[in-house]
Design a protein around this motif. Structure first.
Motif: not given
Length: 72
Positions: A11-29, A42-43, A52-58
């Motif tokens: 959950r912590l890693k997902i939260k960090q990825v979400q924050q990084s996506l937001q900073v990069a201009g994507y909307d992960p909610g 957003a992924l 990258l390979s489009v998987t929607g996963s981390i």
């Protein structure tokens, strides 16, 4: 490692990825540590934009690309 400990780390890693996506201009909610539909969307957009390979996963490839985006 106990399952509860592992899920907290995940959950912590997902939260960090979400924050990084937001900073990069994507909307992960909301950065809530849940890999939901908005985060997966957003992924996928980030993966597509970064050839990258489009998987929607981390995965490792996505984590490395997000880290490079943060360093810009």
């Amino acid at each position: 490692m106990l399952k509860d400990d592992r899920s907290k780390i995940d959950r912590l890693k997902i939260k960090q990825v979400q924050q990084s996506l937001q900073v990069a201009g994507y909307d992960p909610g909301p950065a809530d540590g849940v890999l939901g539909l908005k985060t997966r969307s957003a992924l996928k957009k980030s993966q597509r934009d970064n050839n990258l390979s489009v998987t929607g996963s981390i995965n490792q490839e996505t984590l490395e690309a997000i880290a490079m985006l943060e360093s810009l």
